[in-house]
Write a protein that holds these residues in place. Structure first.
Motif, short mmCIF file in Angstrom:
data_model
loop_
_atom_site.label_atom_id
_atom_site.label_comp_id
_atom_site.label_asym_id
_atom_site.label_seq_id
_atom_site.Cartn_x
_atom_site.Cartn_y
_atom_site.Cartn_z
N THR A 1 0.84 -1.20 0.00
CA THR A 1 0.00 0.00 0.00
C THR A 1 0.88 1.26 0.00
O THR A 1 2.05 1.21 0.39
CB THR A 1 -0.92 0.08 1.25
OG1 THR A 1 -0.10 0.14 2.41
CG2 THR A 1 -1.85 -1.12 1.34
N LEU A 2 0.28 2.36 -0.41
CA LEU A 2 0.94 3.66 -0.29
C LEU A 2 -0.14 4.74 -0.36
O LEU A 2 -1.27 4.46 -0.77
CB LEU A 2 1.99 3.88 -1.40
CG LEU A 2 1.55 3.82 -2.87
CD1 LEU A 2 0.82 5.07 -3.32
CD2 LEU A 2 2.78 3.62 -3.75
N ALA A 3 0.22 5.93 0.07
CA ALA A 3 -0.68 7.07 -0.12
C ALA A 3 0.07 8.15 -0.89
O ALA A 3 1.30 8.27 -0.79
CB ALA A 3 -1.16 7.61 1.22
N VAL B 1 -2.35 12.62 9.68
CA VAL B 1 -3.76 12.25 9.76
C VAL B 1 -3.80 10.78 9.35
O VAL B 1 -3.05 10.37 8.46
CB VAL B 1 -4.59 13.09 8.77
CG1 VAL B 1 -6.05 12.69 8.78
CG2 VAL B 1 -4.43 14.58 9.06
N GLU B 2 -4.69 10.00 9.97
CA GLU B 2 -4.75 8.58 9.60
C GLU B 2 -5.67 8.38 8.40
O GLU B 2 -6.80 8.89 8.38
CB GLU B 2 -5.28 7.78 10.80
CG GLU B 2 -5.10 6.29 10.63
CD GLU B 2 -5.55 5.53 11.89
OE1 GLU B 2 -5.03 5.86 12.98
OE2 GLU B 2 -6.43 4.67 11.76
N GLY B 3 -5.20 7.65 7.43
CA GLY B 3 -6.00 7.41 6.22
C GLY B 3 -7.30 6.69 6.55
O GLY B 3 -7.29 5.77 7.36
N LEU C 1 -7.13 2.70 4.60
CA LEU C 1 -5.98 1.84 4.83
C LEU C 1 -5.17 2.23 6.07
O LEU C 1 -4.21 1.56 6.42
CB LEU C 1 -5.07 1.85 3.58
CG LEU C 1 -5.74 1.35 2.29
CD1 LEU C 1 -4.78 1.48 1.11
CD2 LEU C 1 -6.19 -0.10 2.44
N GLY C 2 -5.54 3.34 6.69
CA GLY C 2 -4.83 3.76 7.90
C GLY C 2 -3.43 4.28 7.64
O GLY C 2 -2.60 4.34 8.55
N LEU C 3 -3.16 4.67 6.39
CA LEU C 3 -1.81 5.17 6.07
C LEU C 3 -1.59 6.54 6.71
O LEU C 3 -2.54 7.30 6.91
CB LEU C 3 -1.66 5.27 4.55
CG LEU C 3 -1.40 3.91 3.90
CD1 LEU C 3 -2.02 3.81 2.53
CD2 LEU C 3 0.11 3.66 3.81
N PRO C 4 -0.34 6.89 7.00
CA PRO C 4 -0.05 8.22 7.54
C PRO C 4 -0.15 9.26 6.43
O PRO C 4 0.51 9.12 5.40
CB PRO C 4 1.39 8.09 8.05
CG PRO C 4 2.00 7.00 7.25
CD PRO C 4 0.88 6.07 6.82
N LEU C 5 -1.01 10.26 6.61
CA LEU C 5 -1.20 11.30 5.59
C LEU C 5 -0.66 12.61 6.16
O LEU C 5 -0.81 12.88 7.36
CB LEU C 5 -2.69 11.43 5.27
CG LEU C 5 -3.39 10.12 4.89
CD1 LEU C 5 -4.90 10.31 4.77
CD2 LEU C 5 -2.81 9.55 3.60
#
Ligand SMILES: Cc1cc2nc3c(=O)[nH]c(=O)nc-3n(C[C@H](O)[C@H](O)[C@H](O)COP(=O)(O)O)c2cc1C
Length: 198
Positions: free
Chosen positions: A66-68, A108-110, A113-117
């Protein structure tokens, strides 16, 4: 027209907004800048992004799948260049914890997927990596499918960027090379082009 050195040829095309690629795996998170990303499909929304083999991001993205992509604004040009100029593997960064802590970036939590934003960005997209090992190996290009997207309504409304009345600080930035960025400017609506009769 002047001949352009082929080493600079990609810069002639490279005007898409610079993004911040964020990633997390096994409790370790990271962020890097990427100028080379582009949409490749509307439905489902798919994007290609170049992530070099040398980066720590590559390791985390490959491990997590995954990625953001966060879209920074002019006010974040310095942080964009900073996270693109040092690796999360760097000792000084690790001493601080990670790049977020090192550069004082709030997260901020995605939503999916809960990714770090990266807080303060104009928009972000969470995405899952599509298995394209040849493209990854040969061209460092990751194809991803977007599973969530959010944008700041001051600049993105009715399904598109609305930048005419946006403050300068809230404009997307486009890397021209060597830490120099251009901002997105006023929009122009295409009119009908007259056709001559030959
Ligand atoms: C404005 C800018 C754009 C960049 N674009 C890319 C890119 O598209 N792809 C890439 O692999 N690296 C790109 N980089 C370099 C990475 O951001 C850089 O190698 C970073 O330190 C990697 O961090 P990491 O090792 O913590 O993942 C760019 C750097 C800057 C400053």
């Amino acid at each position: 027209m002047q001949t352009v050195d082929l080493a600079h040829a990609s810069r002639l095309l490279n005007h898409g907004p610079t993004v911040l690629v964020t990633s997390v795996h096994a409790g370790r998170r990271n962020v890097m800048a990427a100028a080379w990303s582009m949409p490749v499909e509307f439905t489902p929304p798919r994007v290609a992004v170049v992530i070099d083999k040398s980066t720590w991001t590559r390791e985390l993205v490959t491990a997590s799948g995954t990625l953001a992509l966060c879209i920074p604004c002019r006010a974040q040009a310095d942080l964009t260049y900073a996270v693109g100029s040092v690796s999360g593997r760097d000792d000084a960064v690790r001493a601080a914890g990670d790049k977020f802590a090192c550069f004082g970036l709030a997260c901020v939590e995605g939503p999916v997927l809960g990714l770090p934003l990266v807080a303060g960005c104009l928009a972000w997209l969470e995405a899952r990596v599509l298995a394209e090992p040849h493209a990854e190996q040969a061209y460092d290009t990751f194809f991803v499918e977007v599973v969530s997207a959010q944008a700041d309504e001051r600049v993105f409304r009715s399904g598109r960027w609305q930048l005419d009345d946006a403050p300068e600080a809230l404009r997307p930035i486009h890397h021209l090379g060597g830490g120099v960025f251009a901002t997105s400017g006023a929009t122009v609506r295409a009119g009908e082009l007259g056709r001559g009769t030959a």
